[in-house]
Design a protein around this motif. Structure first.
Motif, PDB file in Angstrom:
ATOM      1  N   ARG A 514       2.045 -24.690  -2.931  1.00  0.00           N
ATOM      2  CA  ARG A 514       1.535 -23.816  -1.870  1.00  0.00           C
ATOM      3  C   ARG A 514       0.012 -23.896  -1.796  1.00  0.00           C
ATOM      4  O   ARG A 514      -0.570 -23.939  -0.716  1.00  0.00           O
ATOM      5  N   GLY A 515      -0.607 -23.910  -2.977  1.00  0.00           N
ATOM      6  CA  GLY A 515      -2.071 -23.990  -3.030  1.00  0.00           C
ATOM      7  C   GLY A 515      -2.567 -25.282  -2.415  1.00  0.00           C
ATOM      8  O   GLY A 515      -3.515 -25.289  -1.628  1.00  0.00           O
ATOM      9  N   TYR A 516      -1.914 -26.407  -2.772  1.00  0.00           N
ATOM     10  CA  TYR A 516      -2.336 -27.700  -2.218  1.00  0.00           C
ATOM     11  C   TYR A 516      -2.139 -27.720  -0.703  1.00  0.00           C
ATOM     12  O   TYR A 516      -2.951 -28.262   0.039  1.00  0.00           O
ATOM     13  N   ARG A 517      -1.040 -27.086  -0.256  1.00  0.00           N
ATOM     14  CA  ARG A 517      -0.783 -27.054   1.192  1.00  0.00           C
ATOM     15  C   ARG A 517      -1.911 -26.301   1.911  1.00  0.00           C
ATOM     16  O   ARG A 517      -2.416 -26.738   2.933  1.00  0.00           O
ATOM     17  N   ARG A 518      -2.311 -25.148   1.307  1.00  0.00           N
ATOM     18  CA  ARG A 518      -3.400 -24.362   1.908  1.00  0.00           C
ATOM     19  C   ARG A 518      -4.696 -25.179   1.946  1.00  0.00           C
ATOM     20  O   ARG A 518      -5.429 -25.165   2.914  1.00  0.00           O
ATOM     21  N   LEU A 519      -4.904 -25.921   0.858  1.00  0.00           N
ATOM     22  CA  LEU A 519      -6.130 -26.719   0.746  1.00  0.00           C
ATOM     23  C   LEU A 519      -6.158 -27.811   1.815  1.00  0.00           C
ATOM     24  O   LEU A 519      -7.159 -28.014   2.503  1.00  0.00           O
ATOM     25  N   VAL A 520      -5.009 -28.492   1.970  1.00  0.00           N
ATOM     26  CA  VAL A 520      -4.925 -29.566   2.960  1.00  0.00           C
ATOM     27  C   VAL A 520      -5.134 -28.983   4.352  1.00  0.00           C
ATOM     28  O   VAL A 520      -5.877 -29.533   5.182  1.00  0.00           O
ATOM     29  N   THR A 521      -4.497 -27.828   4.618  1.00  0.00           N
ATOM     30  CA  THR A 521      -4.645 -27.196   5.935  1.00  0.00           C
ATOM     31  C   THR A 521      -6.108 -26.870   6.199  1.00  0.00           C
ATOM     32  O   THR A 521      -6.628 -27.103   7.288  1.00  0.00           O
ATOM     33  N   TRP A 522      -6.766 -26.352   5.165  1.00  0.00           N
ATOM     34  CA  TRP A 522      -8.179 -25.978   5.318  1.00  0.00           C
ATOM     35  C   TRP A 522      -9.029 -27.200   5.645  1.00  0.00           C
ATOM     36  O   TRP A 522      -9.848 -27.171   6.555  1.00  0.00           O
ATOM     37  N   LEU A 524      -7.995 -30.025   6.957  1.00  0.00           N
ATOM     38  CA  LEU A 524      -7.648 -30.538   8.290  1.00  0.00           C
ATOM     39  C   LEU A 524      -8.336 -29.716   9.373  1.00  0.00           C
ATOM     40  O   LEU A 524      -8.868 -30.250  10.338  1.00  0.00           O
ATOM     41  N   ARG A 525      -8.299 -28.381   9.189  1.00  0.00           N
ATOM     42  CA  ARG A 525      -8.947 -27.506  10.174  1.00  0.00           C
ATOM     43  C   ARG A 525     -10.436 -27.806  10.266  1.00  0.00           C
ATOM     44  O   ARG A 525     -11.008 -27.862  11.345  1.00  0.00           O
ATOM     45  N   ARG A 526     -11.043 -27.996   9.104  1.00  0.00           N
ATOM     46  CA  ARG A 526     -12.487 -28.252   9.075  1.00  0.00           C
ATOM     47  C   ARG A 526     -12.798 -29.581   9.757  1.00  0.00           C
ATOM     48  O   ARG A 526     -13.732 -29.686  10.549  1.00  0.00           O
ATOM     49  N   ALA A 527     -11.939 -30.568   9.451  1.00  0.00           N
ATOM     50  CA  ALA A 527     -12.148 -31.882  10.064  1.00  0.00           C
ATOM     51  C   ALA A 527     -11.989 -31.777  11.578  1.00  0.00           C
ATOM     52  O   ALA A 527     -12.788 -32.324  12.345  1.00  0.00           O
ATOM     53  N   PHE A 528     -10.958 -31.025  12.002  1.00  0.00           N
ATOM     54  CA  PHE A 528     -10.700 -30.865  13.432  1.00  0.00           C
ATOM     55  C   PHE A 528     -11.895 -30.202  14.108  1.00  0.00           C
ATOM     56  O   PHE A 528     -12.343 -30.626  15.174  1.00  0.00           O
ATOM     57  N   ARG A 529     -12.430 -29.148  13.436  1.00  0.00           N
ATOM     58  CA  ARG A 529     -13.570 -28.423  14.004  1.00  0.00           C
ATOM     59  C   ARG A 529     -14.783 -29.349  14.111  1.00  0.00           C
ATOM     60  O   ARG A 529     -15.467 -29.377  15.127  1.00  0.00           O
ATOM     61  N   SER A 530     -15.013 -30.155  13.064  1.00  0.00           N
ATOM     62  CA  SER A 530     -16.171 -31.057  13.088  1.00  0.00           C
ATOM     63  C   SER A 530     -16.030 -32.080  14.205  1.00  0.00           C
ATOM     64  O   SER A 530     -16.984 -32.351  14.936  1.00  0.00           O
ATOM     65  N   ILE A 531     -14.807 -32.627  14.338  1.00  0.00           N
ATOM     66  CA  ILE A 531     -14.595 -33.640  15.383  1.00  0.00           C
ATOM     67  C   ILE A 531     -14.792 -33.013  16.758  1.00  0.00           C
ATOM     68  O   ILE A 531     -15.437 -33.596  17.635  1.00  0.00           O
ATOM     69  N   SER A 532     -14.257 -31.778  16.929  1.00  0.00           N
ATOM     70  CA  SER A 532     -14.402 -31.112  18.236  1.00  0.00           C
ATOM     71  C   SER A 532     -15.875 -30.892  18.552  1.00  0.00           C
ATOM     72  O   SER A 532     -16.320 -31.149  19.674  1.00  0.00           O
ATOM     73  N   GLN A 533     -16.626 -30.422  17.536  1.00  0.00           N
ATOM     74  CA  GLN A 533     -18.051 -30.167  17.773  1.00  0.00           C
ATOM     75  C   GLN A 533     -18.780 -31.453  18.127  1.00  0.00           C
ATOM     76  O   GLN A 533     -19.628 -31.473  19.018  1.00  0.00           O
ATOM     77  N   LEU A 534     -18.403 -32.531  17.442  1.00  0.00           N
ATOM     78  CA  LEU A 534     -19.024 -33.824  17.706  1.00  0.00           C
ATOM     79  C   LEU A 534     -18.744 -34.255  19.147  1.00  0.00           C
ATOM     80  O   LEU A 534     -19.637 -34.717  19.873  1.00  0.00           O
ATOM     81  N   LEU A 535     -17.470 -34.087  19.567  1.00  0.00           N
ATOM     82  CA  LEU A 535     -17.085 -34.482  20.923  1.00  0.00           C
ATOM     83  C   LEU A 535     -17.840 -33.664  21.963  1.00  0.00           C
ATOM     84  O   LEU A 535     -18.319 -34.195  22.962  1.00  0.00           O
ATOM     85  N   VAL A 536     -17.929 -32.336  21.694  1.00  0.00           N
ATOM     86  CA  VAL A 536     -18.629 -31.458  22.643  1.00  0.00           C
ATOM     87  C   VAL A 536     -20.086 -31.887  22.755  1.00  0.00           C
ATOM     88  O   VAL A 536     -20.635 -31.991  23.856  1.00  0.00           O
ATOM     89  N   ARG A 537     -20.700 -32.178  21.596  1.00  0.00           N
ATOM     90  CA  ARG A 537     -22.114 -32.592  21.608  1.00  0.00           C
ATOM     91  C   ARG A 537     -22.293 -33.888  22.393  1.00  0.00           C
ATOM     92  O   ARG A 537     -23.201 -34.022  23.202  1.00  0.00           O
ATOM     93  N   ARG A 538     -21.357 -34.829  22.170  1.00  0.00           N
ATOM     94  CA  ARG A 538     -21.448 -36.120  22.854  1.00  0.00           C
ATOM     95  C   ARG A 538     -21.284 -35.930  24.366  1.00  0.00           C
ATOM     96  O   ARG A 538     -21.998 -36.514  25.166  1.00  0.00           O
ATOM     97  N   LEU A 539     -20.315 -35.051  24.719  1.00  0.00           N
ATOM     98  CA  LEU A 539     -20.063 -34.784  26.144  1.00  0.00           C
ATOM     99  C   LEU A 539     -21.296 -34.201  26.811  1.00  0.00           C
ATOM    100  O   LEU A 539     -21.696 -34.611  27.903  1.00  0.00           O
ATOM    101  N   ARG A 540     -21.913 -33.213  26.081  1.00  0.00           N
ATOM    102  CA  ARG A 540     -23.126 -32.577  26.617  1.00  0.00           C
ATOM    103  C   ARG A 540     -24.228 -33.609  26.805  1.00  0.00           C
ATOM    104  O   ARG A 540     -24.916 -33.638  27.802  1.00  0.00           O
ATOM    105  N   HIS A 541     -24.352 -34.465  25.797  1.00  0.00           N
ATOM    106  CA  HIS A 541     -25.387 -35.484  25.824  1.00  0.00           C
ATOM    107  C   HIS A 541     -25.202 -36.402  27.029  1.00  0.00           C
ATOM    108  O   HIS A 541     -26.136 -36.693  27.769  1.00  0.00           O
TER     109      HIS A 541
END
Lengths: 545, 97
Positions: A514-522, A524-541
């Motif tokens: 369960r702990g590893y699952r939570r860690l992986v989810t965390w 993945l979420r962080r990676a998703f957020r970073s990618i989204s922010q990167l995309l938004v920045r690129r789009l704005r640019h």
């Protein structure tokens, strides 16, 4: 909204009409002398001071840049065994979501981050006002952050924290059935009875949720409000009190050491507004010195602090500031002299938090931290905390042998043991020098702050060296202390399997997964957020381009 | 706990209390509150470091309407579970059945 600057408080002989009807044992803040003022370094001592004084059902005004209201497990699980029926026991379980089944002591449970909770729970407080610096509750966005903090409390303790509401100027909740309000000083209601005044000195210095929150700005900012201004605002609210607690909160990096004296000044003003008049000149000089220093006018600052020194030659804070000002001027001899004076007058000025090194470390700014420690060594070549700090930075740089040398030097210079032993144990473990690692980690177990981490490392070493029983005890201690990275239940599972305790092994493996699952989810979420922010920045640019 | 003459004894690490015919026990290692049903509670309460497994089976047969063979099987299984959770241990004095 910033308060209007009030330079001083004149002693007042007449009181507002409403205040005359108040209980005679209480004092009107800023007007009457307050006898009962307890000073402390760690804010959780306020809880013990309230307890010792036998206070019950009081309203607390808690002026603090931090919440100090986190929840912890109920102290006495044996109460469950006192239930007279199964139904009563089920009700007790439903009312309190967690019990201290690991039998942690009160000393382990109560700390600077949660001492208000037991005070509410035990009925010392019947109502709680968390008064934040004006900037931190100024506007909907800021209040939303406060509300998020309360919502986080609901997540951990849904039975005891309820009815979180955000209004135009405050956030309210019910905690243990008692009212809790977060607001600014100006938004306080009129109280018809005396209150407990509980002030953290960091309230005067930290004024926003910044990148370095919960720490004070490492660049030594100027206070957003000065003690006399704070007392004046409390006076405007016609606050009556008979019991004041003031915490310095230097240890941990919340109040910069240079501003520790503000807590003393506050106490001086509250204790006797008349006698305070005799110290007004000294306070004004130190204040002007600080303002000069912050604005970069070091020479004027020096002049003001020198004048302050003439008024109060035994004032450690003046010596401390002079030490830094002389160092900035390149006069190392004068700097060392004043620093030595400061430490002689008040040995707490030799704390590990005498500079911003630990704060920079906590923020991961290693170069800045190192610069702070090197500066500290210029003031005092025998500063054990500086060696200890440099040792920690060398760990980050994986320079194990240099780190060992630094830590041993810190120990020789009298650095208090546990934390240094913990880091030494860690370094020796990294070098696979197991026996030395175990010796140092065992010395470190007494450190409350690092106890769980120390058990974790002891567990790993015992596991690697096949000392199964000791490994099991160390990992169990980790879990009892609330440190549960998935590797802990995983290894415990393996240890239970060795002992053929299959049911326990199954449960621990399940927890680990369960702990590893939570860690992986965390992640993945962080990676998703970073990618989204990167995309938004690129789009704005691209849009701007 | 495979032998009928082995003597189980409580480890003493856990607090417990009888309640309405059941037993409520705090497992401090696992951070859990555990309830034993009526038969489990009866077995738990007679584990005293004096009685053998055989004595406990006799006690259960006398207290509840249950066949000896069934009682023996259930008692041994329950004691094994208790041992696996480190609530009890076996005294060394026992002899092979």
């Amino acid at each position: 909204m910033m308060p209007e600057a009030v330079s001083s408080i004149a002693p007042v002989t007449s009181r507002p009409a409403a205040a005359r009807e108040e209980p005679s044992q209480s004092s009107l803040v800023g007007v009457d002398p307050i006898e009962q003022i307890t000073m402390m370094e760690n804010h959780d001592d306020a809880y013990y001071a309230w307890k010792r004084a036998g206070l019950r059902d009081r309203i607390a005004l808690h002026l603090d840049a931090h919440i100090d209201l986190f929840w912890f497990y109920e102290k006495d699980p044996d109460r469950l065994l006192e239930a007279r029926s199964l139904k009563e026991q089920e009700r007790m379980l439903a009312e309190t979501p967690g019990w201290n089944l690991g039998r942690l002591s009160e000393k382990d449970l109560v700390h600077i981050g949660n001492f208000v909770y037991p005070a509410l729970k035990e009925g010392i407080l019947k109502e709680f006002y968390w008064i934040l610096p004006d900037n931190m509750v100024n506007g909907r966005k800021q209040l939303r952050l406060i509300r998020d903090i309360f919502e986080a409390l609901v997540q951990t303790n849904p039975k005891e924290v309820t009815n979180v509401r955000q209004s135009e100027r405050s956030v309210t909740a019910e905690i243990c059935g008692r009212g809790a309000t977060a607001c600014s000083l100006s938004e306080l209601p009129k109280f018809s009875q005396r209150v407990l005044l509980d002030i953290d000195t960091d309230f005067l210095v930290i004024d926003r949720f910044s990148d370095h929150y919960p720490y004070a700005h490492p660049g030594s900012p100027k206070p957003w409000i000065w003690p006399c201004e704070l007392v004046d605002r409390l006076k405007q609210q016609a606050i009556r009190t008979d019991f004041v607690t003031i915490a310095y909160s230097v240890e941990g990096g919340y109040t910069p050491l240079g501003y520790k004296y503000l807590g003393d000044d506050l106490a001086t003003i509250l204790r006797d507004p008349v006698q305070y008049a005799g110290r007004r000149r000294l306070m004004a000089l130190k204040r002007q010195g600080t303002l000069d220093r912050v604005s970069g006018s070091d020479r004027q600052a020096l002049q003001h602090y020198q004048e302050a020194l003439e008024l109060a030659p035994e004032d450690p804070s003046t010596h401390y500031h002079l030490a830094h000002l002389w160092r900035a001027q390149g006069n190392e001899d004068q700097a060392k002299l004043h620093y030595r004076h400061a430490v002689q007058l008040d040995p707490t000025y030799r704390t590990a938090y005498k500079n911003s090194g630990p704060t920079y470390e906590a923020l991961g700014q290693w170069k800045m931290a190192r610069a702070e420690y090197e500066t500290a060594l210029r003031l005092d070549l025998d500063d054990p905390h500086a060696y200890s700090g440099i040792g920690r930075i060398l760990i980050e740089e994986k320079k194990w042998y240099d780190a060992i040398e630094c830590f041993h030097r810190a120990l020789r210079l009298g650095e208090e043991g546990p934390q240094v032993h913990h880091h030494l144990g860690y370094v020796y473990a990294k070098l696979k020098r197991w026996d030395e690692a175990v010796t140092h980690l065992q010395n470190a177990v007494t450190s409350k702050q690092l106890e769980a981490d120390t058990h974790l490392w002891l567990g790993h070493i015992y596991f690697k060296t096949k000392r199964w029983e000791q490994a099991m005890e160390a990992f169990k201690a980790c879990l009892r202390l609330g440190l549960g990275p998935p590797i802990v239940p995983w290894r415990l599972g393996r240890l239970y399997l060795r002992k053929r305790l299959f049911y326990k092994a199954f449960r621990r493996y399940r927890d680990a997964l369960r702990g590893y699952r939570r860690l992986v989810t965390w992640y993945l979420r962080r990676a998703f957020r970073s990618i989204s922010q990167l995309l938004v920045r690129r789009l704005r640019h691209e849009t701007l381009g | 706990m495979r032998r009928l003459d082995s003597i189980p004894v409580k480890c003493g690490k856990s607090s417990w209390h009888p309640l309405e015919g059941e037993v409520v026990l705090i497992d401090r290692d696992e951070g859990e509150l555990i309830r034993f049903n009526a038969i489990g509670a009866e077995i738990w309460q007679v584990v005293d470091g004096q009685r053998t497994v055989q004595d406990i089976v006799d006690h259960i047969c006398n207290t509840f309407e249950v066949k000896r063979r069934r009682a023996e099987k259930d008692v041994i299984r329950f004691l094994k579970q208790l041992r696996s959770r480190e609530f009890i241990e076996e005294l060394e004095e026992g002899h092979p059945a």
